[in-house]
Scaffold this motif. Sequence first.
Motif: not given
Length: 117
Positions: A4-12, A84-94
């Motif tokens: 299960r994957v979650v992706v987080y992207t953010r810009k300033s 809440r243990n909804k994901f196995d992997v957290l991906l971000c670019t940096d």
Amino acid sequence: MPLRVVVYTRKSSKDKDENHQKYSLERQARDIRDYFERQEKLGNAHEKRLEWKGEVGVDWFKEDASAKKLGRIQFNLMMDKIERNKFDVLLCTDLSRLSRNAIDSGRLVQTLEEYND
């Protein structure tokens, strides 16, 4: 079983010029998609693998906010799901996309340590 994957992207929030920012939301999303495509081409036959079906099945949290300030809505929603243990992997670019303040960084580290125990 796919991970299960979650992706987080953010810009300033300081840089409103999406075309000139190194970490634009569009560029980060493209880099993440490229990563999934490379994984798919490798033909990862392991039982635990990242599965990419477009953006379906992957939770994306996109944010336009400074990581120095507390109270980022998308970051907090993501962290609540991770806790809440909804994901196995957290991906971000940096790593700088995740946090630039001690409280959010500490929360993230503590949560990931507890998750791996």
